[in-house]
Write an enzyme that holds these catalytic residues in place. Structure first.
Site, PDB file in Angstrom:
ATOM      1  N   GLU A  37      -0.118  13.354   0.152  1.00 19.85           N
ATOM      2  CA  GLU A  37       0.632  12.210  -0.354  1.00 19.85           C
ATOM      3  C   GLU A  37       1.622  12.700  -1.405  1.00 19.85           C
ATOM      4  OE1 GLU A  37       2.541   9.256  -1.368  1.00 19.85           O
ATOM      5  OE2 GLU A  37       1.016   8.799   0.146  1.00 19.85           O
TER       6      GLU A  37
ATOM      7  N   SER B 261       7.394   2.737  -1.080  1.00 22.15           N
ATOM      8  CA  SER B 261       6.503   3.043  -2.196  1.00 22.15           C
ATOM      9  C   SER B 261       6.071   4.495  -2.076  1.00 22.15           C
ATOM     10  CB  SER B 261       5.262   2.150  -2.179  1.00 22.15           C
ATOM     11  OG  SER B 261       5.595   0.811  -2.424  1.00 22.15           O
TER      12      SER B 261
ATOM     13  N   ASN C   2       3.126   6.604  -3.480  1.00 28.15           N
ATOM     14  CA  ASN C   2       1.862   6.616  -4.215  1.00 28.15           C
ATOM     15  C   ASN C   2       0.714   6.693  -3.219  1.00 28.15           C
ATOM     16  OD1 ASN C   2       2.943   3.534  -4.088  1.00 28.15           O
ATOM     17  ND2 ASN C   2       0.754   3.610  -3.624  1.00 28.15           N
TER      18      ASN C   2
ATOM     19  N   MET D  53       2.393   1.501   0.678  1.00 31.26           N
ATOM     20  CA  MET D  53       2.680   0.093   0.446  1.00 31.26           C
ATOM     21  C   MET D  53       1.397  -0.727   0.435  1.00 31.26           C
ATOM     22  SD  MET D  53       5.737  -1.421  -0.021  1.00 31.26           S
ATOM     23  CE  MET D  53       6.990  -0.746   1.076  1.00 31.26           C
TER      24      MET D  53
ATOM     25  N   THR E   1       0.937  -7.963   0.205  1.00 32.65           N
ATOM     26  CA  THR E   1       0.379  -9.290  -0.039  1.00 32.65           C
ATOM     27  C   THR E   1      -0.967  -9.476   0.647  1.00 32.65           C
ATOM     28  OG1 THR E   1       1.497 -10.236   1.885  1.00 32.65           O
ATOM     29  CG2 THR E   1       2.680 -10.292  -0.216  1.00 32.65           C
TER      30      THR E   1
ATOM     31  N   ALA F 173      -1.545 -10.014   3.762  1.00 32.06           N
ATOM     32  CA  ALA F 173      -1.487 -10.913   4.918  1.00 32.06           C
ATOM     33  C   ALA F 173      -1.763 -10.115   6.191  1.00 32.06           C
ATOM     34  CB  ALA F 173      -0.116 -11.573   5.003  1.00 32.06           C
TER      35      ALA F 173
ATOM     36  N   VAL G 274       5.046  17.129   1.888  1.00 34.15           N
ATOM     37  CA  VAL G 274       5.095  17.891   3.137  1.00 34.15           C
ATOM     38  C   VAL G 274       6.549  18.181   3.466  1.00 34.15           C
ATOM     39  CG1 VAL G 274       4.545  17.887   5.592  1.00 34.15           C
ATOM     40  CG2 VAL G 274       2.945  16.884   3.962  1.00 34.15           C
TER      41      VAL G 274
ATOM     42  N   HIS H 113       9.045  -4.884   6.219  1.00 31.87           N
ATOM     43  CA  HIS H 113       8.302  -4.671   7.466  1.00 31.87           C
ATOM     44  C   HIS H 113       9.204  -3.965   8.470  1.00 31.87           C
ATOM     45  CE1 HIS H 113       5.812  -8.486   6.295  1.00 31.87           C
ATOM     46  NE2 HIS H 113       5.475  -7.413   5.581  1.00 31.87           N
TER      47      HIS H 113
ATOM     48  N   ASN I 273       4.128   1.326  11.180  1.00 31.23           N
ATOM     49  CA  ASN I 273       4.914   0.238  11.750  1.00 31.23           C
ATOM     50  C   ASN I 273       6.040   0.739  12.641  1.00 31.23           C
ATOM     51  OD1 ASN I 273       3.317  -1.384  10.131  1.00 31.23           O
ATOM     52  ND2 ASN I 273       4.858  -1.620   8.536  1.00 31.23           N
TER      53      ASN I 273
END
Length: 526
Positions: free
Chosen positions: A36, A117, A119, A123, A128, A130, A239, A461, A495
């Site tokens: 990461e 993001s 970290n 994300m 949220t 959902a 990486v 998204h 995604n």
């Protein structure tokens, strides 16, 4: 059979975590090393920052996720303090814009809100939570529905999905009743107004412990667990390349070249298989930088165009279905965690042919912006709802990322330019979605913020840039099991694999696809 196989995973979000957990639970000999680029924000790796009670600590965690825009904390992300960047700003707390206005930023003029993001947990530390499931044409047709149902059930288990978080809210039930009066007669059975499924665990005091990648990791990050002994997570490690044993079509991945951002040292990790699961921009960027360049890489970018608004709930309408006691109970529930209140959230899911959109309706006692005290709906006793309709972006090869070998970004990778446009097809559906949003708002109360289309990229998204497909025909990057065409031991996740036009948060769908890929990889390594 591979003896004591090593799998290297790029990215620590829910997708990478799903691969790691399934591989380790399936094969008692496999070892997984995960990389990461960003820092670990919480004591439990990948935990949602929404669970941090102290506002200052939560703000710090979000700040440290913001990559090149991490302010005083940019050095912990491997960015020297001397690298002054002018004009930078952040999209949403915990994210950083790809085009941040400084040297080495991406070029996203037509997709200006594109953000990421950086970290542990990706994300998934900021989402949220959902977790709607794909339906109708949102599902990919190379997976049969029965298998889809199994994959989604496993994804729900990994993410701790539940539908009860808002089910006992009298205010939420009243909102659903008003929406049902307006829409139910024209929607398929089972696709009317309902509570939003979310990832998290209800607590005895009525709060929710929101799920991040930590719940997907599960036993992998539990001290003393046997699975944890075969799992290593290296944060602040970038990486640089996916290495192969040759340039030919039958070349295999041999491992990764990585840079320790704390020391600047570069090293090589040998691996029997590699999973690239960063995000829909940086995963294809890494493949490109590694000389792995399928024709569809970075192309067919989609997201969800979003129209949002805010409505003051109508006291008379709400009083038809809810009592003053219901309202007081809802406000008391929200007051349990003022920094991240659990409020009633409802939805109308995507369905075909007449409702090719997704509506989310989020209750709040105050609007999300200052309202003039003289406004006729200021201090509305029954509160407000923030509403958003997500629409489809239909995939086209013209939408996507161009990589520049002759121009490097702030991390030293080929820089990116995003080309993206809404066509007449999307504009027609957006207009229809806005009309539905107006109907929903008028059924619930009075608009205090008129419906408006958010800038391209606002949904966060991002899909399609490494799309999976049944055929290696130049329009896909990966096969139906998420393997990059022609490289049997290189898998991709996230995604970016979704090849269809969707309207919903894609996390559950992407984890389901990852479950399928991880099972196939485990089979190959057995």
């Amino acid at each position: 059979m591979t003896k004591n196989p090593v799998v290297a995973i790029v990215g620590s979000g829910p997708i990478g975590a799903a691969y790691a957990r399934i591989l380790l639970e399936t094969n008692p000999d496999v070892r997984v090393t995960m990389f990461e680029a960003g820092p670990q924000l919480t004591d439990i790796p990948g935990e949602s920052v929404r669970n941090i009670a102290d506002p200052a600590e939560k703000e710090l965690a979000r700040e440290r996720s913001q990559g090149p825009q991490a302010g005083d904390f940019r050095e912990s992300l491997g960015i020297p303090k001397a690298a002054v960047v002018e004009g930078i700003f952040t999209a949403r707390q915990g994210t950083h814009l790809l085009d941040f206005g400084g040297e080495g930023s991406a070029h996203t003029e037509t997709f200006p809100a594109a953000a990421a993001s950086t970290n542990v947990g990706g994300m998934g530390a900021h989402w949220t939570c959902a977790t709607p499931a794909p339906e109708f044409s949102e599902r990919v047709d190379f997976i049969e529905n029965a298998e889809w149902d199994d994959l989604l059930a496993n994804a729900e288990r990994l993410l701790h999905v539940q539908s009860a978080a808002f089910a006992d809210s009298g205010v939420g039930a009243a909102i659903r009743s008003l929406l049902s009066e307006e829409f139910s007669a024209e929607l398929p059975e089972g696709f009317g107004p309902s509570t939003l499924p979310v990832a998290g665990d209800a607590q005895p005091d009525g709060t929710v412990r929101w799920a991040g990648a930590d719940v997907v990791f599960g036993p992998l990050v539990e001290a003393g667990n046997p699975l944890a002994e075969r799992f290593e997570l290296r944060d602040l490690t970038l990486v640089r390349r996916v290495e192969r044993d040759g340039p030919g079509a039958d070349a295999r991945v041999t491992g990764l070249t990585v840079e320790d951002l704390r020391t600047g040292e570069t090293s090589f990790l040998a691996a029997d298989a590699v999973v690239v699961a960063a995000d829909a921009f940086r995963s294809p960027q890494l493949l490109w930088a590694s000389g792995i360049r399928p024709a569809a890489l970075g192309r067919y970018l989609t997201e969800h165009p979003v129209v949002i608004s805010t409505v003051a709930l109508d006291p008379e309408g709400m009083a038809r279905f809810a009592t003053d006691a219901d309202l007081e109970e809802e406000l008391a529930r929200r007051a349990l965690n003022p920094a991240d209140p659990v409020g009633a959230v409802n939805r109308i899911p995507f369905s075909e042919p007449d409702h090719p959109f997704s509506l989310q309706v989020m209750y709040a006692e105050n609007p999300p912006f200052p309202l003039d005290p003289a406004h006729p709906h200021a201090g509305n006793r029954w509160g407000y709802v923030n509403m958003g309709y997500g629409m489809r972006k239909h995939p086209r090869v013209e939408d996507g990322i161009t990589f520049h070998d002759d121009e490097l970004d702030y991390r030293g990778f080929p820089n990116m330019t995003v080309d993206y446009a809404l066509t007449d097809v999307e504009k027609t559906e957006i207009a229809a979605g806005e009309a539905h949003l107006r109907r929903a708002g008028e059924a619930l109360g009075t608009f205090i913020a008129e419906p408006r289309l958010l800038p391209n990229g606002s949904s966060l998204h991002y899909q399609g840039t490494m799309r999976a497909g049944a055929n290696d025909d130049g329009t896909t990057v990966a096969d139906p099991y998420s393997r990059v065409w022609g490289i049997d031991n290189l898998y991709v996740g996230g995604n970016g694999l979704i090849p269809t036009a969707t309207t919903m948060n894609p996390t559950l769908m992407s984890v389901a696809i990852a479950v399928r890929g991880a099972r196939k990889l485990a089979e190959e390594l057995a």
